[in-house]
Design a protein around this motif. Structure first.
Motif, short mmCIF file in Angstrom:
data_model
loop_
_atom_site.label_atom_id
_atom_site.label_comp_id
_atom_site.label_asym_id
_atom_site.label_seq_id
_atom_site.Cartn_x
_atom_site.Cartn_y
_atom_site.Cartn_z
N PHE A 89 0.83 -1.30 -0.50
CA PHE A 89 -0.09 0.17 0.01
C PHE A 89 0.98 1.34 -0.20
CE2 PHE A 89 -2.57 -3.02 1.91
CZ PHE A 89 -3.80 -3.53 0.96
N GLY A 90 -0.24 2.55 -0.33
CA GLY A 90 1.16 3.79 -0.89
C GLY A 90 0.98 4.44 0.72
N PHE A 91 1.56 3.62 1.57
CA PHE A 91 1.65 4.37 2.98
C PHE A 91 2.98 5.45 2.75
CE2 PHE A 91 -0.59 0.61 5.16
CZ PHE A 91 -2.06 0.86 5.94
N THR A 92 2.53 6.49 3.94
CA THR A 92 4.14 7.03 4.17
C THR A 92 5.15 6.79 4.91
OG1 THR A 92 2.81 9.04 5.45
CG2 THR A 92 3.07 9.22 3.34
N VAL A 93 6.48 6.84 4.84
CA VAL A 93 7.02 6.21 6.27
C VAL A 93 6.81 7.02 7.14
CG1 VAL A 93 9.96 6.53 6.99
CG2 VAL A 93 9.08 6.55 4.70
N LEU A 94 6.09 7.52 7.64
CA LEU A 94 5.59 8.47 9.21
C LEU A 94 4.33 7.03 9.17
CD1 LEU A 94 5.37 10.01 11.24
CD2 LEU A 94 3.70 11.79 10.21
N GLU A 95 3.37 6.98 7.79
CA GLU A 95 2.24 6.03 8.84
C GLU A 95 2.69 4.53 8.75
OE1 GLU A 95 -1.15 8.03 5.99
OE2 GLU A 95 -0.06 6.48 5.17
N VAL A 96 3.79 4.07 7.96
CA VAL A 96 5.15 3.13 8.34
C VAL A 96 4.98 2.99 10.58
CG1 VAL A 96 6.18 1.71 8.23
CG2 VAL A 96 4.98 2.51 6.06
N ALA A 97 5.04 3.78 10.48
CA ALA A 97 6.20 3.83 11.99
C ALA A 97 5.03 3.82 12.53
CB ALA A 97 6.78 5.31 12.23
N LEU A 98 3.34 4.34 12.25
CA LEU A 98 3.03 5.04 13.37
C LEU A 98 1.65 3.73 13.18
CD1 LEU A 98 0.94 8.49 12.07
CD2 LEU A 98 1.55 7.51 14.52
N LEU A 99 2.18 2.86 12.58
CA LEU A 99 1.77 0.88 12.38
C LEU A 99 1.88 0.21 13.84
CD1 LEU A 99 1.86 0.01 8.99
CD2 LEU A 99 -0.52 0.52 10.12
N GLY A 100 3.05 0.73 13.83
CA GLY A 100 3.75 0.25 15.55
C GLY A 100 3.11 0.74 16.45
N ARG A 101 2.14 1.81 17.01
CA ARG A 101 1.75 2.32 17.75
C ARG A 101 0.59 1.40 17.56
NH1 ARG A 101 4.39 3.46 21.43
NH2 ARG A 101 2.81 4.48 22.29
N SER A 102 -0.04 0.37 16.97
CA SER A 102 -1.29 -0.01 16.85
C SER A 102 -1.40 -0.43 18.55
CB SER A 102 -1.44 -1.06 15.85
OG SER A 102 -1.37 -0.73 14.32
N PRO A 103 -0.93 -1.75 19.01
CA PRO A 103 -1.18 -2.30 20.21
C PRO A 103 -1.40 -0.50 21.43
CG PRO A 103 1.18 -3.71 19.42
CD PRO A 103 0.60 -1.67 18.84
N HIS A 104 -0.72 0.24 21.20
CA HIS A 104 -1.31 1.23 22.22
C HIS A 104 -2.11 2.38 22.20
CE1 HIS A 104 3.16 1.20 23.84
NE2 HIS A 104 3.38 0.65 22.72
N VAL A 105 -3.09 2.07 21.16
CA VAL A 105 -4.20 2.96 20.70
C VAL A 105 -4.88 3.03 21.50
CG1 VAL A 105 -6.69 2.69 18.80
CG2 VAL A 105 -3.75 2.92 17.89
N SER A 106 -5.82 1.85 22.59
CA SER A 106 -6.67 1.96 23.47
C SER A 106 -6.62 2.78 24.52
CB SER A 106 -7.08 0.49 23.40
OG SER A 106 -5.67 0.09 24.36
N ARG A 107 -4.94 3.14 24.89
CA ARG A 107 -5.04 3.78 25.95
C ARG A 107 -5.32 5.72 24.97
NH1 ARG A 107 1.38 2.20 27.48
NH2 ARG A 107 1.20 -0.01 27.34
N GLY A 108 -5.16 5.63 23.49
CA GLY A 108 -5.49 6.69 23.81
C GLY A 108 -4.80 8.12 23.43
N GLU A 109 -3.52 7.33 23.44
CA GLU A 109 -2.78 8.51 23.03
C GLU A 109 -2.46 9.11 22.05
OE1 GLU A 109 -0.68 6.94 27.33
OE2 GLU A 109 0.16 6.73 25.30
N GLY A 110 -3.64 9.58 21.33
CA GLY A 110 -3.61 10.05 19.72
C GLY A 110 -1.98 11.12 19.63
N SER A 111 -2.15 12.41 20.17
CA SER A 111 -0.40 12.81 20.03
C SER A 111 0.27 11.92 20.62
CB SER A 111 -1.00 14.41 20.75
OG SER A 111 -1.59 14.12 22.46
N ALA A 112 0.67 10.91 21.49
CA ALA A 112 2.22 10.55 21.55
C ALA A 112 2.37 10.41 20.99
CB ALA A 112 1.79 9.84 23.67
N ASP A 113 1.35 9.38 20.60
CA ASP A 113 1.51 8.39 19.34
C ASP A 113 2.28 8.74 18.46
OD1 ASP A 113 0.51 6.06 20.79
OD2 ASP A 113 -1.44 6.20 19.47
N MET A 114 1.70 10.53 17.85
CA MET A 114 2.32 11.07 16.79
C MET A 114 4.36 10.77 17.30
SD MET A 114 2.91 11.94 13.80
CE MET A 114 0.94 12.10 13.47
N GLU A 115 4.14 11.48 18.50
CA GLU A 115 5.66 11.61 18.66
C GLU A 115 6.41 10.41 18.88
OE1 GLU A 115 4.82 13.02 22.70
OE2 GLU A 115 4.36 15.03 22.53
N VAL A 116 6.19 9.31 19.42
CA VAL A 116 6.73 8.24 19.88
C VAL A 116 7.30 8.38 17.92
CG1 VAL A 116 6.87 5.98 19.89
CG2 VAL A 116 6.06 7.90 21.98
#
Length: 267
Positions: A89-116
């Motif tokens: 798929f045509g994910f950007t590099v940032l979107e690929v890195a954000l895929l790693g935050r999937s297990p953390h999504v339920s914590r509701g830390e969207g902005s924190a996930d972006m920072e990580v």
């Protein structure tokens, strides 16, 4: 607390591809796995990750059978970088890195996930590629993007237990500088209390960065110990079929392996 293989055997068809073998990965260390082609290195990593089931024995994650961990809880503790990571798929590099935050999504830390995710891109020296499509990257850039994804996944230490990072040939597509960048990050991860298992082909990289080296051949564990103990000329000749000199170079961590010619084929 560790990631531990107890008397495991992995079978492919009617043949035993790995084992019987016992090996423990402990927090605070980088464990390099080396061996000739077909030695069982990637099979060992796949058994440690749970991708391959063991016909005999078991893998324990922090004292509990690996396959009994809920998938999300396991993902918070165990990250894997395979030899090849396909992504069509045509994910950007940032979107690929954000895929790693999937297990953390339920914590509701969207902005924190972006920072990580952005911090992981910084670590892998690819933040300048954040908006570029993953499919437009070179092989080495893709490898670093995938490693950023895994680092983002394991960025936060779990409240109980440890983090384990499994890397299958993480330097294979990288230039010299980025080979060292990746392994320097592996040692930093270990210093922060994580544990790293890295399948490597370059014995000098293993000698420089690993606390212990496991040598595999024919699906068996041939030797295990610190680089100065394991990397002996006679062992390398018998395992890899290559005559070498092993020397200690001033100001270089670990022994230096210098090839000098072919040996008789390994048994």
């Amino acid at each position: 607390m560790s990631l531990q293989a107890r008397g495991i055997e992995v079978w492919r068809g009617r043949g035993c591809a790995l084992g019987p073998l016992s090996l423990e990965l402990v927090p605070g260390e980088v464990l390099a796995v080396v061996g000739p082609n077909g030695a069982g290195k990637s099979t060992l990593l796949s058994a440690f990750s749970g991708e391959l089931r063991c016909a005999v024995g078991e893998v324990l994650l922090d004292g509990q059978p690996l396959l009994k961990w809920p998938s999300r809880e396991r993902a918070l503790r165990l990250g894997v970088l395979p030899q090849e990571s396909s992504l069509g798929f045509g994910f950007t590099v940032l979107e690929v890195a954000l895929l790693g935050r999937s297990p953390h999504v339920s914590r509701g830390e969207g902005s924190a996930d972006m920072e990580v995710a952005l911090a992981a891109l910084d670590v892998m020296d690819i933040r300048h590629l954040a908006s570029r499509p993953y499919t437009a990257l070179s092989g080495g850039e893709r490898q670093r993007a995938q490693l950023a994804r895994v680092l983002a996944q394991l960025w936060d230490a779990p409240t109980d237990g440890h983090r384990y990072l499994l890397l299958d040939e993480p330097t294979s597509s990288l230039d010299l500088a980025h080979q060292h960048l990746v392994l320097e990050e592996a040692t930093r991860f270990a210093r922060k209390g994580g544990a790293v298992l890295a399948v490597l082909h370059d014995l000098n990289l293993a000698a420089r960065y690993a606390h212990r080296i496991a040598v595999l051949a024919g699906g068996k564990l041939v030797e295990l110990g610190p680089p100065s103990q394991v990397l002996r000329a006679e062992l390398i000749a018998s395992t890899f079929g290559l005559q070498v000199q092993v020397v200690q170079w001033p100001d270089v961590a670990g022994p230096l392996v210098i090839p000098s010619g072919r040996a008789s084929p390994p048994a």
